[in-house]
Design a protein around this motif. Structure first.
Motif, PDB file in Angstrom:
ATOM      1  N   UNK A 196       4.194  -4.051  11.675  1.00 16.46           N
ATOM      2  CA  UNK A 196       4.636  -3.756  10.487  1.00 16.46           C
ATOM      3  C   UNK A 196       5.478  -2.443  10.517  1.00 16.46           C
ATOM      4  N   UNK A 207      -4.688   3.188   1.690  1.00 15.00           N
ATOM      5  CA  UNK A 207      -3.436   3.364   3.051  1.00 15.00           C
ATOM      6  C   UNK A 207      -3.656   1.974   3.560  1.00 15.00           C
ATOM      7  N   UNK A 208      -2.509   1.632   4.037  1.00 11.29           N
ATOM      8  CA  UNK A 208      -2.487   0.371   4.683  1.00 11.29           C
ATOM      9  C   UNK A 208      -3.229   0.187   6.062  1.00 11.29           C
ATOM     10  N   UNK A 214      10.494  -4.289   3.076  1.00  8.41           N
ATOM     11  CA  UNK A 214       9.690  -5.370   3.901  1.00  8.41           C
ATOM     12  C   UNK A 214       9.406  -6.448   3.118  1.00  8.41           C
ATOM     13  N   UNK A 244       0.708  -1.023  -0.153  1.00  7.82           N
ATOM     14  CA  UNK A 244      -0.100   0.043   0.099  1.00  7.82           C
ATOM     15  C   UNK A 244       0.925   1.238  -0.026  1.00  7.82           C
ATOM     16  N   UNK A 302       8.596  -2.871  12.453  1.00 10.62           N
ATOM     17  CA  UNK A 302       9.659  -3.365  11.701  1.00 10.62           C
ATOM     18  C   UNK A 302      10.199  -2.382  11.003  1.00 10.62           C
ATOM     19  N   UNK A 303       9.330  -1.605  10.363  1.00 11.52           N
ATOM     20  CA  UNK A 303       9.832  -0.437   9.249  1.00 11.52           C
ATOM     21  C   UNK A 303      10.847   0.410  10.115  1.00 11.52           C
ATOM     22  N   UNK A 321      11.042  11.023   7.611  1.00 13.64           N
ATOM     23  CA  UNK A 321      11.875  10.052   8.460  1.00 13.64           C
ATOM     24  C   UNK A 321      11.406   8.647   7.559  1.00 13.64           C
ATOM     25  N   UNK A 322      12.257   7.858   7.047  1.00 13.28           N
ATOM     26  CA  UNK A 322      11.740   6.765   6.212  1.00 13.28           C
ATOM     27  C   UNK A 322      11.278   5.558   6.843  1.00 13.28           C
ATOM     28  N   UNK A 323      10.436   5.667   7.665  1.00 10.91           N
ATOM     29  CA  UNK A 323       9.977   4.406   8.538  1.00 10.91           C
ATOM     30  C   UNK A 323       8.379   3.999   8.198  1.00 10.91           C
ATOM     31  N   UNK A 324       8.065   4.257   6.964  1.00 17.45           N
ATOM     32  CA  UNK A 324       6.755   3.714   6.548  1.00 17.45           C
ATOM     33  C   UNK A 324       5.484   4.512   6.892  1.00 17.45           C
ATOM     34  N   UNK A 325       5.553   5.436   7.700  1.00 24.41           N
ATOM     35  CA  UNK A 325       4.268   6.143   8.156  1.00 24.41           C
ATOM     36  C   UNK A 325       3.399   6.781   7.080  1.00 24.41           C
ATOM     37  N   UNK A 326       3.787   7.083   6.036  1.00 24.81           N
ATOM     38  CA  UNK A 326       3.347   7.654   4.978  1.00 24.81           C
ATOM     39  C   UNK A 326       2.024   7.044   4.407  1.00 24.81           C
ATOM     40  N   UNK A 327       2.167   5.454   4.394  1.00 26.22           N
ATOM     41  CA  UNK A 327       1.291   4.729   3.911  1.00 26.22           C
ATOM     42  C   UNK A 327       0.107   4.376   4.816  1.00 26.22           C
ATOM     43  N   UNK A 331      10.704   6.882   0.855  1.00 23.59           N
ATOM     44  CA  UNK A 331      10.517   5.724   1.998  1.00 23.59           C
ATOM     45  C   UNK A 331      10.432   4.480   1.357  1.00 23.59           C
ATOM     46  N   UNK A 337      10.920   1.799   2.985  1.00 20.29           N
ATOM     47  CA  UNK A 337      10.916   0.714   3.950  1.00 20.29           C
ATOM     48  C   UNK A 337       9.787  -0.452   3.738  1.00 20.29           C
ATOM     49  N   UNK A 352      -0.346   4.803   0.122  1.00 21.00           N
ATOM     50  CA  UNK A 352      -0.888   5.949   0.841  1.00 21.00           C
ATOM     51  C   UNK A 352      -1.153   6.999  -0.317  1.00 21.00           C
TER      52      UNK A 352
END
Lengths: 261, 231, 224
Positions: free
Chosen positions: C90, C222-223, B107, B89, C93-94, C14-20, B101, B103, B91
């Protein structure tokens, strides 16, 4: 509720504790060696299903009032089966000095015990301030059916402030910990689009059954405002919002038939 | 159709993930496919799967705008079994997921590698981006090589306009060449413009309906894998 | 503590996946519960005081040095929705992937080894904050901010909401955000003395239900 500000000792409120101890009677049934009500918390023995002992909480007066501190403490010994209900809805009422009321429920289920805790709804009346604390400690082999229903105000009435926390541990490990705060004075957004969104009844049904470890029920959406969610342990929680107490009960009853064996 | 430049092995290898597995063997080669909406990325991925699946262990990660659509197309086409296809996904920002990003994509890629490590270690993972604009490129932390797919119907001036995808992708595919006469696109002009923008980097003119189909691109991928495995 | 490290960790880039992840905003937009800046503000306020407070306290407790395994189990108990537990692991982990590369630290390596499938994101956030030289209150601030920043950004994308209005919503929530972070840090301190039950368990039934509704959609942006 250790994170909340300390509650000053009530000046004039009622302090009452109802105590129940259920044990397997050795003949396939359940005996109640301790059944002690107090003050507004009267207890009546009823006929339970099969090997189950039944107890009904009879509210002898409208309670809890602000300043009251009521406690229900029930223990089910190894293999005991206990059904706990209440005769009528519990009304949270304002006290004279505006002090909060407290209502604690403590359930201990030992090995192989099975408890059904199915009280009638809790109605948060305008001007009331009630803190409900429910703690359930389960042995790993115990089974539990627990229902909580909160109704915000009597018909067409503004609600009071209600803070309710339910903590369930199983074999000493946390299984479920949820706190709901709603009504005037609750943290912001309680009735907004991430809160109750205008619903006036909220409830949950928790089924803990060791058999779910092998055969966990799948997550299920039960309409726009209810869902069944398998927890991280052998348990399923049904959470529902509804316009009123009747509709809420319909959803939880259906869930009970689906998940409680 | 043809590849109009010789394939040169890549010298770029700055990876977020180490190119070696814990046991010392090389992990799967990761190739990204990007490009505008409707240029034929998913059809190219499907064709590559059909062409390569018999002698390579491969998997696909999709980054659709709408979560699962591309993954479901690949499932419907049955080009790979479902356990070899993962959807990420994004976003509503597919380019963020492949560039800024990465990440979630890392994964997905690593989960696929883990799933097949025991029995059929993956040789190739295709990471397909969601249809995006001409500026979207893959992070070098996510893929080892990238393919940019445009099509003749999108306008024969796209190679001239350039942009990071057209200019820097390891392979540029100009797709749907069979449509060129119908949409008035000048393939010769596209080839000249692309060469100007890309220098020695190769361009593949492709028609999946033509006799060659995806074969030239599949051959390019095979050469990449050969170079990757011996390094 | 380093204010700059706090900015790096809290940066939405910060590339930790929050954008999705929309933090429930996608489901709320679809249901019509969020449709403008005012309803976005109400949504963010409600999330801040429930899931936000709970996450902030878990992050603060992890930053204060409580056992991440204990906190992870507490996070599970505070997250009835399996869709939200999956999303939290998830994202954990990211974040851990980004954190290990950004602030190398043995505690992060231990966390990765102990939770190969990912630990709950707030727990990872707290351990990361500690590795970055930040304190419990900083960790709480980041978690509280993420609890509203995610839905605000997502709503800009989902509804085409004016981004200046969305920033205004976040700015207006700032005093409450500070208060939530302070309360979370206080609870974390209490948990060091009294155990994890001292951590708040504030929850929103609607967010849990809507997360399951959202997870059921065949098509979504979105996830979570």
């Amino acid at each position: 509720m250790t994170t909340a500000p300390p509650v000053p000792p009530p000046a004039a409120g009622v302090r009452a504790t109802a105590r129940i101890h259920a044990v397997a009677d050795g003949r396939g049934g359940t005996a109640l060696p301790l059944l002690a009500g107090e003050g507004p918390l009267a207890l009546r023995r009823t006929r339970g299903r099969e090997a189950e002992a039944g107890v009904v909480l009879v509210g002898a007066m409208s309670a809890p009032l602000g300043g009251d501190h009521l406690t229900v403490r029930a223990t089910a010994g190894p293999g005991a089966r206990l059904a706990l209900a209440s005769a009528a809805a519990t009304l949270a009422l304002p006290g004279r000095a505006g002090e909060p009321a407290r209502y604690d429920v403590e359930l201990d289920l030992e090995d192989g015990a099975a408890v059904r805790w199915l009280p009638e709804p809790l109605v948060s009346v305008r001007g009331s301030d009630l803190r409900v604390r429910t703690r359930v400690r389960l042995a790993p082999t115990a089974r539990l059916l627990l229902r909580e229903e909160q109704v915000l105000g009597r018909h067409g009435e503004q609600p009071g402030l209600l803070r309710s926390r339910l903590t369930v541990t199983r074999g000493g490990r946390p299984l479920l910990d949820q706190e709901l705060a709603c009504g005037p004075g609750a943290p912001g957004g309680w009735d907004g689009p991430a809160g109750l969104a205008g619903h006036r009844a909220v409830g949950q049904l928790l089924v803990v059954d060791p058999a779910f470890a092998q055969d966990p029920p799948p997550a299920a959406v039960l309409g726009e405002c209810a869902a069944a969610t398998p927890l991280a342990g052998p348990a399923v929680l049904v959470t529902a919002l509804a316009g009123d107490a009747l509709r809420l009960r319909e959803v939880l009853d259906a869930a009970c038939r689906a998940y409680h064996r | 159709m043809h590849l109009d430049h010789a394939v040169a092995p890549t010298h770029r290898h700055t990876h977020s993930a180490e190119p070696l597995r814990a046991d010392g063997t090389r992990r799967a080669l990761r190739i990204g496919l990007g490009g505008p909406v409707g240029s034929g990325k998913t059809a190219t991925v499907a064709a590559l799967c059909r062409a390569l699946r018999t002698d390579l262990s491969m998997a696909v990660v999709t980054n659709d705008i709408y979560t699962r659509e591309d993954a479901e197309f690949l499932l419907r086409e049955a080009v790979l079994p479902p356990e070899r296809i993962a959807a990420v996904e994004t976003g509503a920002c597919p380019h963020t997921a492949i560039r800024d990003d990465i990440s979630a994509n890392l994964e997905a890629v690593e989960e696929l590698e883990d799933a097949f490590r025991e029995h059929a270690p993956l040789d190739l993972i295709l990471v397909e981006s969601g249809g995006d604009n001409l500026t979207a490129t893959f992070s070098r932390g996510l893929v080892d090589a990238q393919i940019f797919v445009i099509d003749v119907a999108g306008g024969d001036d796209i190679p001239r306009k350039g942009g990071p995808g057209v200019t820097t992708a390891d392979l540029l595919i100009v797709n749907k060449t069979d449509l060129a006469p119908h949409v008035g696109s000048d393939l010769g002009r596209m080839a000249r413009d692309a060469a100007e923008q890309r220098g020695d980097l190769p361009v593949a003119f492709q028609s999946l309906r033509g006799p060659e189909g995806v074969a030239p691109v599949a051959a390019w991928v095979r050469e990449r894998i050969a170079a990757w495995t011996v390094r | 503590m380093s204010l700059a490290a706090l900015l790096v960790l809290a940066d939405g880039r910060f590339p930790a996946g929050g954008h999705a992840h929309s933090g429930g905003a996608e489901a709320a937009c679809k249901a019509g519960r969020i449709h403008d800046a005012a309803t976005l503000e109400g949504f963010c306020r409600g999330r801040l005081h429930t899931a936000g407070l709970t996450a902030a306290a878990l992050a603060a407790a992890a930053a204060a040095g409580l056992d991440p395994a204990v906190l992870d189990a507490e996070a599970d108990a505070r997250t009835p929705s399996p869709a939200l537990r999956t999303a939290a692991r998830r994202l954990g982990r990211q974040l851990l992937r980004a954190a290990r590369a950004t602030w190398p630290d043995p505690a992060l390596e231990q966390l990765a080894a102990a939770f190969p499938r990912g630990a709950h994101q707030p727990v990872v956030l707290g351990v990361t904050a500690r590795a970055a030289g930040l304190g419990p209150r900083d960790a709480a601030h980041v978690a509280a901010y993420e609890s509203v920043g995610g839905p605000a950004t997502a709503t800009v994308r989902l509804l085409g909401l004016d981004p200046f209005e969305a920033s205004g919503v976040l700015a207006r929530l700032a005093p409450e955000l500070d208060a939530v972070a302070a309360r979370a840090a206080e609870a974390a301190h209490q948990a060091l003395l009294d155990g994890p039950e001292a951590l708040p368990a504030a929850s929103s039934p609607l967010l849990e239900i809507a997360a399951e509704v959202h997870a059921d959609w065949p098509v979504r942006l979105f996830a979570s």
